[in-house]
Design a protein around this motif. Structure first.
Motif, PDB file in Angstrom:
ATOM      1  N   HIS A 142      33.381 100.637 -10.349  1.00  0.00           N
ATOM      2  CA  HIS A 142      33.086 101.974  -9.822  1.00  0.00           C
ATOM      3  C   HIS A 142      34.032 102.931 -10.536  1.00  0.00           C
ATOM      4  N   LYS A 159      24.125 113.115  -3.091  1.00  0.00           N
ATOM      5  CA  LYS A 159      24.437 111.973  -2.232  1.00  0.00           C
ATOM      6  C   LYS A 159      25.934 111.711  -2.126  1.00  0.00           C
ATOM      7  N   ASP A 209      25.614 111.300  -8.618  1.00  0.00           N
ATOM      8  CA  ASP A 209      24.686 112.084  -7.804  1.00  0.00           C
ATOM      9  C   ASP A 209      25.501 112.896  -6.801  1.00  0.00           C
ATOM     10  N   HIS A 229      27.884 110.732  -4.373  1.00  0.00           N
ATOM     11  CA  HIS A 229      28.295 109.575  -5.169  1.00  0.00           C
ATOM     12  C   HIS A 229      28.803 110.119  -6.500  1.00  0.00           C
ATOM     13  N   VAL A 273      29.914 106.492 -11.464  1.00  0.00           N
ATOM     14  CA  VAL A 273      28.892 105.608 -12.018  1.00  0.00           C
ATOM     15  C   VAL A 273      29.331 104.178 -11.739  1.00  0.00           C
ATOM     16  N   ASP A 274      28.366 103.330 -11.427  1.00  0.00           N
ATOM     17  CA  ASP A 274      28.628 101.923 -11.185  1.00  0.00           C
ATOM     18  C   ASP A 274      28.117 101.132 -12.375  1.00  0.00           C
ATOM     19  N   THR A 334      24.162 100.591 -12.880  1.00  0.00           N
ATOM     20  CA  THR A 334      23.325 100.265 -11.726  1.00  0.00           C
ATOM     21  C   THR A 334      23.178 101.435 -10.762  1.00  0.00           C
ATOM     22  N   ASP A 335      24.079 102.394 -10.834  1.00  0.00           N
ATOM     23  CA  ASP A 335      23.995 103.579  -9.969  1.00  0.00           C
ATOM     24  C   ASP A 335      24.700 104.720 -10.686  1.00  0.00           C
TER      25      ASP A 335
END
Length: 289
Positions: free
Chosen positions: A270, A186, A183, A188, A191-192, A179-180
């Motif tokens: 996460h 950002k 990055d 982040h 990975v989600d 879902t994410d």
């Protein structure tokens, strides 16, 4: 309209019509007490009496020991006993720690691991005693200089992924939908993966658990140290099945996925992967779908 007006006047007349309440002696028919009442007075006095009764009952329950009999309230005596038990348990834990050190020293002395020395339990107890007033909490000049150096350095200036060849074979901790993604712009660095609550979370490789605790923002978190300088991080779990210091095998269940922590936006895992202190994109090493 005339009929409605007439009904209103009739109702009003009934409210203000006067009645006499007489208390008589049954034998002599002598009047003992006489009250002049109206329906409106009876209604007002009855309402005031009900309100006073309710308020009095609330105050009686709130400011007397009667409230201790209501489910959900605990007595002050019970709270005091609970506090005393907490203090006693802390003292007993300290005594257990002292005895453990004392017994270990005796074992080492008997097995010849340490030379014969004079020691007793009192000397061990002194190691646990800390004079709070004598502790200096002010940072030294060296500490201040080091803090300034750390603050001046851009700790996130180098985010080129590790160039080392992956000498560790990684397996997917869960199977699901990303879902994410990763990055670095950002910040982040993970990975989600969307999964259902209580989905088994597996270790991506052999390693040692170096952290397994609850955090307010990310819920139950577990971190595993692997060979080759790699570290894997699993956040927002609903439960942890390993403790700090445990050895885990690749594919072994270490947690259950969930939706815990203030930063969680739904049931998911996460997952972060780091190498030599730098974050790397997990999708370059693991196939999550």
């Amino acid at each position: 309209m005339a009929k409605t007006s007439k009904n209103k006047r009739t109702f009003k007349r009934k409210l203000i019509n006067k009645y006499r309440l007489v208390i008589l002696n049954e034998d002599t028919f002598e009047e003992k007490l006489t009250f002049k009442l109206t329906r409106l007075n009876v209604f007002i006095f009855g309402s005031l009496f009900s309100i006073l009764l309710i308020v009095g009952t609330i105050f009686f329950i709130a400011f007397t020991p009667v409230k201790e009999y209501i489910p959900g309230y605990s007595s002050s005596k019970l709270n005091k006993k609970a506090a005393d038990l907490v203090y006693k348990s802390d003292s007993l834990q300290q005594i257990v720690n002292v005895n453990t050190i004392y017994i270990n020293q005796i074992k080492e002395l008997l097995t010849g691991k340490i030379p014969e020395v004079i020691f007793d339990r009192d000397s061990i107890l002194q190691t646990f005693h800390v004079d709070r007033d004598s502790v200096n909490l002010e940072p030294s000049n060296q500490d201040l200089e080091f803090r300034q150096q750390v603050e001046a350095v851009d700790r996130y200036s180098i985010f080129s992924e590790a160039t080392k060849s992956a000498d560790v074979v990684f397996f997917s901790p869960v199977k699901g939908t990303l879902t994410d993604g990763y990055d670095s712009q950002k910040r982040h660095y993970a990975v989600d993966i969307a999964v259902e609550v209580n989905t088994p979370v597996k270790s991506v490789a052999d390693g040692t658990v170096i952290f397994a605790e609850w955090t307010a923002q990310t819920g139950h978190v577990i971190i595993v140290k692997h060979a080759g300088g790699y570290t894997s991080i699993y956040k927002h779990n609903t439960a942890l099945h390993k403790q700090q210091g445990d050895l885990v095998k690749s594919g072994e269940v270490i947690a259950s996925a969930g939706d815990t922590g203030e930063l969680s936006t739904g049931p998911h895992l996460h997952f972060e992967l780091w190498n030599e202190g730098y974050p790397v994109n997990p999708t370059n090493y693991i196939d999550f779908e």
